[in-house]
Design an enzyme around this catalytic site. Structure first.
Site, PDB file in Angstrom:
ATOM      1  N   ASN A 163      76.973  13.437   2.428  1.00  0.00           N
ATOM      2  CA  ASN A 163      78.296  13.688   2.841  1.00  0.00           C
ATOM      3  C   ASN A 163      78.915  13.020   3.932  1.00  0.00           C
ATOM      4  O   ASN A 163      78.649  13.225   5.324  1.00  0.00           O
ATOM      5  CB  ASN A 163      78.380  15.132   3.120  1.00  0.00           C
ATOM      6  CG  ASN A 163      78.282  16.085   2.046  1.00  0.00           C
ATOM      7  OD1 ASN A 163      79.435  16.355   1.303  1.00  0.00           O
ATOM      8  ND2 ASN A 163      77.367  16.665   1.884  1.00  0.00           N
ATOM      9  N   GLU A 164      79.292  11.738   3.402  1.00  0.00           N
ATOM     10  CA  GLU A 164      79.759  10.730   4.304  1.00  0.00           C
ATOM     11  C   GLU A 164      80.901  10.761   5.382  1.00  0.00           C
ATOM     12  O   GLU A 164      81.820  11.931   5.080  1.00  0.00           O
ATOM     13  CB  GLU A 164      79.815   9.268   3.710  1.00  0.00           C
ATOM     14  CG  GLU A 164      78.590   8.863   2.926  1.00  0.00           C
ATOM     15  CD  GLU A 164      77.776   8.269   3.695  1.00  0.00           C
ATOM     16  OE1 GLU A 164      77.365   8.569   4.911  1.00  0.00           O
ATOM     17  OE2 GLU A 164      76.651   7.446   3.121  1.00  0.00           O
TER      18      GLU A 164
END
Ligand code: GLP
Length: 265
Positions: free
Chosen positions: A160-161
Site C-alpha cells: 500500500n504505497e
C-alpha cells in the site's frame, strides 16, 4: 495488550522494543503460536495474514521450530499472503509465492488448499474480480485472526504505497520509486523490477483482529518514527495502524532510534 508495552506520550501505537530481532521475533512467534494452539484446542481454524521480505523471517523460523519441536499443528490454519508482484510467475525465484513456500509454508503441515497468495499470473482483465474475491474469502472465514507486517521505506504495509486510502481493499497498483529502488538489488537491476503489484488493501489489513508490525535496523528508523508519532496520512500507509485497537510494533533499538523517547529524551 502485553503489560511490557511502554506507552510514551507522543507515540500513537503500542510499541515494544527488544534488544535484538531474535528476541523480538521470538515474542511475536510465541503470541501467534498461542493463538493457533488455543484455536486448535477448540477445534477452530486460525486465519493468518503473512508478510514476505526479510523482517518476518525469524518469526517464521521460530514458528517452524514450534511445529517441529513442540508439536504445533498448522492443519487448522488458513493463510493469506499480503502481496505479490504483477506480473509474476508463481515459480519465479523473485515471486513472493516462492519466498513464502521456501521460508515457511513448505516446512509446516499447512494444507495446500488453505494457502492463499495473490496470483501474479492472472490476465489483467481478471485481476479486479480476483481481488474482490480475495477479500470476500477472508471475510467469509471470519477475518484475519493475526496479521504479520513488515514496513517498506515508502511507509507501505503490504504494497500500500503513498496515496493508499483507509477504504482500499485488495487491488492492483503501481509501485513507488523508493520500493522499486529498494528491490533493485534482488532483481539484478532496477529495470528488472516489476512496476506493479497486487496487495491486500489497508481496509483488509485493518480488519485483522491482531496485528504485529516488525521492523529491524536503522534503515527503517525514519519511517517507523513517522508511522508511530506522525499524523495519520495516506503518505505513510503504516500510520493507518494508529486507528487499530490491537496493533503492536515490535522493534529493535536501531529501528526505534528516531522515536522521541530516544531522540529527544
Ligand atoms: C516489500 C513487501 C512488504 C515488506 C517490505 C519490507 O516491499 N511488499 O510487505 O514489508 O518489502 O521488506 P523487508 O522486510 O525485506 O525490509
Amino acid at each position: 495488550m502485553n503489560d511490557k508495552v511502554l506507552v510514551h506520550p507522543v507515540e500513537k501505537v503500542a510499541t515494544l522494543i527488544y534488544d535484538n530481532k531474535v528476541e523480538g521475533s521470538m515474542f511475536v512467534a510465541q503470541n501467534i503460536a498461542s493463538v493457533i494452539q488455543r484455536n486448535n484446542e477448540e477445534n477452530k481454524h486460525t486465519v493468518l495474514g503473512l508478510a514476505t521480505g526479510n523482517s518476518p523471517l525469524l518469526v517464521y523460523k521460530e514458528l517452524i521450530r514450534y511445529h517441529r519441536e513442540e508439536g504445533l499443528s498448522f492443519k487448522n490454519v488458513v493463510t493469506f499472503n499480503l502481496d505479490e508482484y504483477y506480473p509474476m510467475g508463481k515459480k519465479d525465484d523473485h515471486s513472493y509465492n516462492h519466498f513464502i513456500f521456501e521460508n515457511f509454508l513448505s516446512q509446516i503441515d499447512v494444507r495446500p488448499e488453505n494457502v492463499h497468495i495473490p496470483d501474479g499470473e492472472l490476465p489483467l482483465n481478471e485481476v479486479d474480480r480476483y481481488c474482490k474475491d480475495y477479500d470476500d474469502k477472508i471475510e467469509s472465514l471470519g477475518g484475519l485472526d493475526v496479521q504479520i507486517l513488515g514496513i517498506g521505506r515508502s511507509g507501505h504495509i503490504g504494497f500500500n504505497e503513498p496515496g493508499s486510502k483507509i477504504t482500499d481493499g485488495t487491488r492492483l497498483l503501481e509501485l513507488d520509486s523508493v520500493t522499486i529502488s529498494d528491490a533493485s538489488e534482488g532483481f539484478g537491476g532496477i529495470s528488472n523490477v516489476p512496476t506493479k503489484a497486487i496487495t491486500m488493501g489497508v481496509k483488509t489489513i485493518l480488519q485483522a483482529k491482531k496485528i504485529f508490525l516488525v521492523a529491524w535496523g536503522t534503515e527503517k528508523a525514519e519511517v517507523i518514527q513517522k508511522a508511530i508519532e506522525g499524523s495519520i496520512s495516506s503518505e505513510v500507509s503504516a500510520s493507518f495502524l494508529q486507528n487499530h485497537d490491537d496493533t503492536l510494533f515490535v522493534l529493535d533499538p536501531a529501528a526505534a532510534s528516531r522515536l522521541a523517547r530516544f531522540a529527544k529524551p
